[in-house]
Each structure stands twice: as C-alpha cells, then as structure tokens.
Scaffold this active site. Structure first.
Site, PDB file in Angstrom:
ATOM      1  N   GLU A   1      10.796  54.367 -15.476  1.00 39.08           N
ATOM      2  CA  GLU A   1       9.490  54.406 -16.140  1.00 39.08           C
ATOM      3  C   GLU A   1       9.506  55.503 -17.199  1.00 39.08           C
ATOM      4  O   GLU A   1      10.037  56.589 -16.984  1.00 39.08           O
ATOM      5  CB  GLU A   1       8.388  54.683 -15.109  1.00 39.08           C
ATOM      6  CG  GLU A   1       6.988  54.691 -15.708  1.00 39.08           C
ATOM      7  CD  GLU A   1       5.898  54.951 -14.681  1.00 39.08           C
ATOM      8  OE1 GLU A   1       4.737  54.574 -14.943  1.00 39.08           O
ATOM      9  OE2 GLU A   1       6.191  55.530 -13.617  1.00 39.08           O
TER      10      GLU A   1
ATOM     11  N   LYS B   1       1.784  47.663 -17.096  1.00 40.27           N
ATOM     12  CA  LYS B   1       1.409  48.180 -15.780  1.00 40.27           C
ATOM     13  C   LYS B   1       0.004  47.717 -15.413  1.00 40.27           C
ATOM     14  O   LYS B   1      -0.957  47.961 -16.134  1.00 40.27           O
ATOM     15  CB  LYS B   1       1.483  49.708 -15.809  1.00 40.27           C
ATOM     16  CG  LYS B   1       1.373  50.398 -14.465  1.00 40.27           C
ATOM     17  CD  LYS B   1       1.630  51.894 -14.674  1.00 40.27           C
ATOM     18  CE  LYS B   1       1.785  52.647 -13.374  1.00 40.27           C
ATOM     19  NZ  LYS B   1       2.144  54.079 -13.655  1.00 40.27           N
TER      20      LYS B   1
ATOM     21  N   CYS C   1       5.865  51.236 -11.116  1.00 40.59           N
ATOM     22  CA  CYS C   1       5.430  52.400 -10.349  1.00 40.59           C
ATOM     23  C   CYS C   1       4.266  52.106  -9.397  1.00 40.59           C
ATOM     24  O   CYS C   1       4.458  51.538  -8.343  1.00 40.59           O
ATOM     25  CB  CYS C   1       5.093  53.548 -11.308  1.00 40.59           C
ATOM     26  SG  CYS C   1       5.051  55.174 -10.509  1.00 40.59           S
TER      27      CYS C   1
END
Length: 297
Positions: free
Chosen positions: A48, A127, A169
């Site tokens: 990331e 995301k 994440c």
C-alpha cells in the site's frame, strides 16, 4: 468441478521501504520486482502507498490522475512505470496502491492498479473501507478527512491461472468482500496494506488467517517495511497463507520478499477435508455472494 487455479503459480510479495522521493520509490520497486520475477514469480504484489509516504497529509501532494485511461506519463508516472515493469518482468503486477486524484470531481482515492504481462491495465481497485479509527492512548487516523471510498468488489481474471481478488488494507476487516470473491471463484485474496504497530500486533496475522480459513483460498498481505524515522510506522510482516490458514511464508519488519507456490491441489485437499461449500445452510441465512453486488464503480 473446475479448478479455481488452473496451473501452479509462484506468488511474490515485495516489502519495500518507501521514501519521500517518488522516482526513487519507483526505481527501487522495479529492482525488487525484477529480482522476484527472475526467481520465478508470475504474480508480484507491491505494498500500500508504495510510491509515497503513507499519511493523510501526503495524499494530495503525491496524487496522480488515472482517468481518462490511459493517463499521460506526466499525469501518472506510476501507471507507466508499472505497465513497463509488467512487460519487462513478464509477470502480473498488483501495484500495491497509490494516491489517485480524480480530476473531474477533485476527489482523492487510495487506488490499486493490476497489470498483465502485456503491460495492459486489467483492473483498478479503490479502497472501499476507509481507515477511520481512534484507539485512546494508541492511535488516531482518519483517512476520510482526505480520501473518498471506492464502490466495488474487485475480481481480476488472470487467463493462465484464474481469478484473484484485490482489496486494500482496512478492506481485510470486512469479510463480505472476501466471501463474495471466493464464492465467485477467486483462488487468491490479495491485500496490500499498511497496518500500524498497534493494529498490526493485534490483528494482522489473525485477519490473514481468518480470511483464508473462512474461504479456503490463498491469502497474501503485503506491507511496507517499517521505518521508525517516518511519521507512520508500518507493521511489516508481509505473509502468504494457505487455504488451511497455515502460514507459508512471513517476513519481519525489514525490507524483503516472501514467495510461495500456490497449487490447486491444496485448495481441493482442504475443501475435501472440511467441506464448507456443501455444508452451508442458505435455508437458514442468505448467501452474501448473491444479490446486489457492485463490480463496477
């Protein structure tokens, strides 16, 4: 029953130390990806925010414009670096994530790009779940102060191998994304992620193994290396987990590469031993992989 994974494939997770110098970060990533490809990796994953420091104050400064696609080299040097790297390495590249600026809306996203060995962009994942947490006395972080969320499940078809799912994440904490992807045929769940020292110690390994155990597929978590001189301290410990939740390989907090061979037989062996697929009770509860699911922004 058709195999989820058509042929064995070697996966590499590249745990990089990032700096404030984007050009250096891209060059360093290139060196490490080419090393992994030379060692036989055909799916290579970066962390990331691999091209920039991680932090809300950095997203605007390092953001690149990706739309309309393909962007120019000046709009997105990272796009072109990854596309060329995929060609040069003859590997599928999951480009961790980068800050993205959508010019039309002025919104910022945390975005992952997946490229084929041809250099073609296969998929984009923004995301979906923004990292907004406040653990008293430990850490407060609010991505939503700067970022906007993506709005889709990202399944990517790799023609030689099968489907993989890409998320970023904090997305790993929401099992619906993983469940949908696995039931829609993914053999591998990939999460570029930068857990911190608090959440990493608590839940990094637990999340990786839980997603693998629940879905009986391979899972890869790819972190930046830890830099205690930086403002944000990443947990590290990039790892590959097999369909039985066994850790195939794990790094410490420093730079490195973890590689593992993924095999269809292992998925089938685990699913035969504990046959979750045939034991689910959709007469008692709904199947989350059916119904209203967004696969497009």
């Amino acid at each position: 029953m058709a195999r989820l994974l058509k042929t064995p494939v070697k996966l590499a997770l590249i745990q990089l130390a990032t700096t404030a110098d984007k050009a250096h970060n891209l060059s360093h990533a290139r060196t490490k990806v080419l090393e992994a490809a030379k060692a036989g990796a055909r799916i290579v994953v970066l962390p990331e925010c691999f091209n920039s420091p991680y932090g809300t104050k950095y997203f605007q400064q390092y953001a690149e414009t990706l739309l309309p696609s393909p962007p120019s080299a000046s709009q997105s040097p990272t796009y072109h670096a990854l596309s060329q790297l995929a060609r040069d390495s003859n590997a599928y590249i999951v480009g961790g994530s980068i800050p993205e600026l959508e010019a039309s809306s002025k919104k910022l996203y945390n975005t992952s790009l997946t490229f084929a060995p041809s250099g073609e962009l296969l998929a984009t994942h923004r995301k979906v779940h923004l990292f907004d947490i406040d653990i008293p006395g430990k850490i407060r972080f609010k991505e939503s102060e700067v970022l906007s969320p993506g709005n889709k499940v990202s399944l990517v078809e790799l023609p030689e191998y099968g489907k993989v799912a890409v998320a970023i994440c904090y997305d790993v904490r929401f099992p619906e994304l993983a469940t949908i992807a696995a039931r829609r045929g993914a053999f591998l769940l990939l999460y570029p992620g930068a857990f911190n020292l608090t959440t990493g110690a608590l839940h990094w390994e637990l999340q990786a193994r839980a997603r693998a155990m629940d879905n009986q597929v391979y899972v890869g978590l790819c972190s930046p290396a830890r830099d205690m001189e930086a403002e944000y301290h990443a947990w590290g410990h990039s790892m590959v987990v097999d369909p039985n939740a066994e850790i195939l390989g794990e790094l410490d907090e420093k730079e490195g590469v973890v590689m593992a061979e993924l095999r269809a037989e292992r998925i089938e062996e685990v699913r035969k031993g504990i046959p979750l697929e045939t034991q689910r009770r959709f007469d008692v509860y709904p199947d989350v992989s059916e119904g209203k699911i967004r696969f497009e922004e």
